[in-house]
Design an enzyme around this catalytic site. Sequence first.
Site, PDB file in Angstrom:
ATOM      1  N   ASN A   9      -3.744 -22.737  79.190  1.00  0.00           N
ATOM      2  CA  ASN A   9      -3.157 -21.757  78.279  1.00  0.00           C
ATOM      3  C   ASN A   9      -2.573 -22.520  77.088  1.00  0.00           C
ATOM      4  O   ASN A   9      -1.531 -23.156  77.198  1.00  0.00           O
ATOM      5  CB  ASN A   9      -2.072 -20.978  79.032  1.00  0.00           C
ATOM      6  CG  ASN A   9      -1.390 -19.949  78.167  1.00  0.00           C
ATOM      7  OD1 ASN A   9      -1.642 -19.870  76.956  1.00  0.00           O
ATOM      8  ND2 ASN A   9      -0.529 -19.146  78.759  1.00  0.00           N
ATOM      9  N   ARG A  86      -6.889 -18.853  78.805  1.00  0.00           N
ATOM     10  CA  ARG A  86      -6.320 -17.666  78.167  1.00  0.00           C
ATOM     11  C   ARG A  86      -6.773 -17.680  76.709  1.00  0.00           C
ATOM     12  O   ARG A  86      -6.577 -18.673  75.998  1.00  0.00           O
ATOM     13  CB  ARG A  86      -4.802 -17.726  78.239  1.00  0.00           C
ATOM     14  CG  ARG A  86      -4.192 -16.581  77.498  1.00  0.00           C
ATOM     15  CD  ARG A  86      -2.702 -16.685  77.458  1.00  0.00           C
ATOM     16  NE  ARG A  86      -2.182 -15.574  76.679  1.00  0.00           N
ATOM     17  CZ  ARG A  86      -1.110 -15.645  75.920  1.00  0.00           C
ATOM     18  NH1 ARG A  86      -0.423 -16.758  75.840  1.00  0.00           N
ATOM     19  NH2 ARG A  86      -0.711 -14.590  75.252  1.00  0.00           N
ATOM     20  N   HIS A 175      -1.086  -8.764  76.145  1.00  0.00           N
ATOM     21  CA  HIS A 175      -0.527  -8.864  77.514  1.00  0.00           C
ATOM     22  C   HIS A 175      -1.445  -8.177  78.522  1.00  0.00           C
ATOM     23  O   HIS A 175      -0.995  -7.696  79.576  1.00  0.00           O
ATOM     24  CB  HIS A 175       0.860  -8.185  77.628  1.00  0.00           C
ATOM     25  CG  HIS A 175       1.978  -8.932  76.963  1.00  0.00           C
ATOM     26  ND1 HIS A 175       3.043  -8.288  76.389  1.00  0.00           N
ATOM     27  CD2 HIS A 175       2.213 -10.255  76.821  1.00  0.00           C
ATOM     28  CE1 HIS A 175       3.889  -9.184  75.898  1.00  0.00           C
ATOM     29  NE2 HIS A 175       3.394 -10.391  76.155  1.00  0.00           N
ATOM     30  N   HIS A 203       6.048  -4.784  80.253  1.00  0.00           N
ATOM     31  CA  HIS A 203       6.126  -6.249  80.346  1.00  0.00           C
ATOM     32  C   HIS A 203       7.215  -6.695  79.368  1.00  0.00           C
ATOM     33  O   HIS A 203       7.037  -6.624  78.150  1.00  0.00           O
ATOM     34  CB  HIS A 203       4.769  -6.878  79.983  1.00  0.00           C
ATOM     35  CG  HIS A 203       4.818  -8.377  79.987  1.00  0.00           C
ATOM     36  ND1 HIS A 203       4.202  -9.132  80.946  1.00  0.00           N
ATOM     37  CD2 HIS A 203       5.431  -9.249  79.153  1.00  0.00           C
ATOM     38  CE1 HIS A 203       4.445 -10.404  80.713  1.00  0.00           C
ATOM     39  NE2 HIS A 203       5.184 -10.503  79.626  1.00  0.00           N
ATOM     40  N   LEU A 204       8.342  -7.158  79.915  1.00  0.00           N
ATOM     41  CA  LEU A 204       9.488  -7.529  79.081  1.00  0.00           C
ATOM     42  C   LEU A 204       9.812  -9.002  79.282  1.00  0.00           C
ATOM     43  O   LEU A 204      10.460  -9.385  80.268  1.00  0.00           O
ATOM     44  CB  LEU A 204      10.708  -6.682  79.460  1.00  0.00           C
ATOM     45  CG  LEU A 204      10.482  -5.163  79.548  1.00  0.00           C
ATOM     46  CD1 LEU A 204      11.743  -4.475  80.047  1.00  0.00           C
ATOM     47  CD2 LEU A 204      10.050  -4.607  78.205  1.00  0.00           C
ATOM     48  N   ASN A 206       9.826 -12.839  76.587  1.00  0.00           N
ATOM     49  CA  ASN A 206      10.196 -13.141  75.212  1.00  0.00           C
ATOM     50  C   ASN A 206       9.358 -12.255  74.275  1.00  0.00           C
ATOM     51  O   ASN A 206       9.833 -11.737  73.282  1.00  0.00           O
ATOM     52  CB  ASN A 206       9.994 -14.631  74.941  1.00  0.00           C
ATOM     53  CG  ASN A 206      10.896 -15.084  73.831  1.00  0.00           C
ATOM     54  OD1 ASN A 206      11.997 -14.551  73.638  1.00  0.00           O
ATOM     55  ND2 ASN A 206      10.413 -16.042  73.066  1.00  0.00           N
ATOM     56  N   ARG A 236      10.727 -11.261  67.677  1.00  0.00           N
ATOM     57  CA  ARG A 236       9.849 -10.408  66.858  1.00  0.00           C
ATOM     58  C   ARG A 236      10.493  -9.037  66.650  1.00  0.00           C
ATOM     59  O   ARG A 236      11.110  -8.493  67.577  1.00  0.00           O
ATOM     60  CB  ARG A 236       8.488 -10.219  67.544  1.00  0.00           C
ATOM     61  CG  ARG A 236       7.598 -11.438  67.428  1.00  0.00           C
ATOM     62  CD  ARG A 236       6.329 -11.274  68.243  1.00  0.00           C
ATOM     63  NE  ARG A 236       6.306 -12.210  69.346  1.00  0.00           N
ATOM     64  CZ  ARG A 236       5.446 -12.153  70.366  1.00  0.00           C
ATOM     65  NH1 ARG A 236       4.545 -11.200  70.420  1.00  0.00           N
ATOM     66  NH2 ARG A 236       5.485 -13.057  71.315  1.00  0.00           N
ATOM     67  N   GLY A 325      10.106 -11.804  82.459  1.00  0.00           N
ATOM     68  CA  GLY A 325      11.402 -12.438  82.739  1.00  0.00           C
ATOM     69  C   GLY A 325      12.567 -11.454  82.691  1.00  0.00           C
ATOM     70  O   GLY A 325      13.463 -11.490  83.541  1.00  0.00           O
ATOM     71  N   ILE A 326      12.571 -10.543  81.703  1.00  0.00           N
ATOM     72  CA  ILE A 326      13.657  -9.557  81.596  1.00  0.00           C
ATOM     73  C   ILE A 326      13.418  -8.403  82.575  1.00  0.00           C
ATOM     74  O   ILE A 326      14.324  -8.007  83.314  1.00  0.00           O
ATOM     75  CB  ILE A 326      13.751  -9.017  80.142  1.00  0.00           C
ATOM     76  CG1 ILE A 326      14.079 -10.162  79.181  1.00  0.00           C
ATOM     77  CG2 ILE A 326      14.780  -7.899  80.049  1.00  0.00           C
ATOM     78  CD1 ILE A 326      14.010  -9.782  77.702  1.00  0.00           C
ATOM     79  N   ASN A 329      14.161  -9.446  86.151  1.00  0.00           N
ATOM     80  CA  ASN A 329      15.473 -10.012  86.509  1.00  0.00           C
ATOM     81  C   ASN A 329      16.690  -9.263  86.008  1.00  0.00           C
ATOM     82  O   ASN A 329      17.788  -9.511  86.486  1.00  0.00           O
ATOM     83  CB  ASN A 329      15.561 -11.452  85.976  1.00  0.00           C
ATOM     84  CG  ASN A 329      14.550 -12.357  86.647  1.00  0.00           C
ATOM     85  OD1 ASN A 329      14.552 -12.475  87.868  1.00  0.00           O
ATOM     86  ND2 ASN A 329      13.657 -12.946  85.873  1.00  0.00           N
ATOM     87  N   GLU A 380       0.209 -13.979  85.448  1.00  0.00           N
ATOM     88  CA  GLU A 380      -0.958 -13.987  84.567  1.00  0.00           C
ATOM     89  C   GLU A 380      -1.904 -15.138  84.895  1.00  0.00           C
ATOM     90  O   GLU A 380      -3.124 -14.993  84.803  1.00  0.00           O
ATOM     91  CB  GLU A 380      -0.497 -14.076  83.107  1.00  0.00           C
ATOM     92  CG  GLU A 380       0.176 -12.791  82.653  1.00  0.00           C
ATOM     93  CD  GLU A 380       0.976 -12.950  81.382  1.00  0.00           C
ATOM     94  OE1 GLU A 380       2.096 -13.495  81.472  1.00  0.00           O
ATOM     95  OE2 GLU A 380       0.495 -12.553  80.318  1.00  0.00           O
TER      96      GLU A 380
HETATM   97  P1  AMP Z   1       9.462 -14.688  79.909  1.00  0.00           P
HETATM   98  O1  AMP Z   1       8.936 -14.766  78.486  1.00  0.00           O
HETATM   99  O2  AMP Z   1       8.716 -13.696  80.756  1.00  0.00           O
HETATM  100  O3  AMP Z   1       9.643 -16.024  80.568  1.00  0.00           O
HETATM  101  O4  AMP Z   1      10.952 -14.057  79.793  1.00  0.00           O
HETATM  102  C1  AMP Z   1      11.977 -14.713  79.093  1.00  0.00           C
HETATM  103  C2  AMP Z   1      13.180 -13.774  79.011  1.00  0.00           C
HETATM  104  O5  AMP Z   1      13.605 -13.402  80.335  1.00  0.00           O
HETATM  105  C3  AMP Z   1      14.379 -14.396  78.320  1.00  0.00           C
HETATM  106  O6  AMP Z   1      14.948 -13.466  77.414  1.00  0.00           O
HETATM  107  C4  AMP Z   1      15.344 -14.622  79.485  1.00  0.00           C
HETATM  108  O7  AMP Z   1      16.676 -14.582  79.063  1.00  0.00           O
HETATM  109  C5  AMP Z   1      15.017 -13.426  80.358  1.00  0.00           C
HETATM  110  N1  AMP Z   1      15.560 -13.611  81.704  1.00  0.00           N
HETATM  111  C6  AMP Z   1      15.204 -14.507  82.653  1.00  0.00           C
HETATM  112  N2  AMP Z   1      16.019 -14.393  83.742  1.00  0.00           N
HETATM  113  C7  AMP Z   1      16.912 -13.387  83.460  1.00  0.00           C
HETATM  114  C8  AMP Z   1      17.994 -12.781  84.157  1.00  0.00           C
HETATM  115  N3  AMP Z   1      18.349 -13.189  85.381  1.00  0.00           N
HETATM  116  N4  AMP Z   1      18.666 -11.763  83.547  1.00  0.00           N
HETATM  117  C9  AMP Z   1      18.326 -11.367  82.308  1.00  0.00           C
HETATM  118  N5  AMP Z   1      17.298 -11.892  81.603  1.00  0.00           N
HETATM  119  C10 AMP Z   1      16.604 -12.890  82.162  1.00  0.00           C
END
Ligand code: AMP
Length: 393
Positions: A9, A86, A175, A203-204, A206, A236, A325-326, A329, A380
């Site tokens: 990737n 990718r 995505h 999908h949340l 970055n 963005r 990630g968001i 989590n 992914e």
């Molecule tokens: P990704 O691009 O899927 O790796 O997601 C990155 C985003 O996930 C960043 O904004 C991180 O702050 C958020 N993130 C990861 N762990 C947590 C958590 N425990 N609580 C809130 N946001 C999180």
Amino acid sequence: MEDVILVVNCGSSSLKVALFSPRLQHLAGALAERLGQPDAKARAGVDKVHVPLPKNANHEDALAALIRHFEEQRLLTRQPLAIGHRVVHGGEAFRAPALIDAEVLEAIEDCTSLAPLHNPVNLTGIRATQALFPDVPQVAVFDTAFHQTLPSKAYLYGLPRRFYDDWGVRRYGFHGTSHSFMLTESARILNKPESETSIISAHLGNGCSITAIRNGKSVDTSMGLTPLEGLVMGTRSGDIDPGLFDFLRSRGIDGEALSDLLNNDSGLLGLSGSTNDMRTLIRQADQGDRRCADALAVFCFRLARYIGAMMASLDSLDALVFTGGIGENSDRVRKDTLAPLGLLGFSLDSGANEKHGRDSKHHIEHSNSRFPVLVVATNEEAVIASAALAQSC
Ligand code: AMP
């Protein structure tokens, strides 16, 4: 040592590689960053072992170093079975992963004008891998392919038709590997065939996007011609009034500066003035930082509006699914997003929502919710490995 599948990737200044078993178990991963810069660096494995790179290492240098590292660790003792790449933009040429040959390479090149920041670097990764493993089948997996089922009412912009006819200006969506994985996982959790499963997939990470999937097909999605449209993201802007461009031009912001502003200095980072990391943002908002509180509110409200908008493409809904990630989590983001959507019948079980991540039940809806709400970890790389294996057999 068993056979492996290599997943590659390439980002604009980064390179991620991973090894999977033919049963799609993740065996190893590595990441190189700041490529092309004097402080280019690479790390491998869960222990983040430092992998030496030459000064100003480019993508080819980093790929060679990471492959050598895998060989030294005896994680790669023979040629991979297949290699999956990718590729960000497949335009209208690709509706599915493709085994790479000269014709496919040319078609990926033809899509470069649609993704000038991404496709050239994806091609660099493919060529570098071909040079290292000339006899191994290589497969391109496109972020856009899953959305090629969008109907024209969802992909045409309100622009002169010739822009689409002559230049391919339309909404493509991104995505796609993550959203298609959400479909597969949701169908499994809900015990339904994929072809009869309808979900809204959020999908949340970055980057953020949301997709309506009706009976196993993507029918609407929030990203457009580029991954800039739609939800508010880490850096963005997502949707803005195009009239803003005239205004900014009158203030001397144009061309590359404008693109940089919308891609790298906006979203959560721009709104808060301090961070694009959701964890930090929530912590600072709770400590009374007004800008961070506003950024969180804008993020969740935009998402809530889009969940409502996605309903227009569905005639039934099996689940709303959170990932990234968001999405995986942050119970806070899930709660604040669904709070204004009671009218649509969404209701969360606050205990299940808070606990999620510490159990693997996926469901976080309250028993009186009209629709199930799921939290599912995306993968992914496994989708790319699986496609590489399937296409190369
Ligand atoms: P990704 O691009 O899927 O790796 O997601 C990155 C985003 O996930 C960043 O904004 C991180 O702050 C958020 N993130 C990861 N762990 C947590 C958590 N425990 N609580 C809130 N946001 C999180």
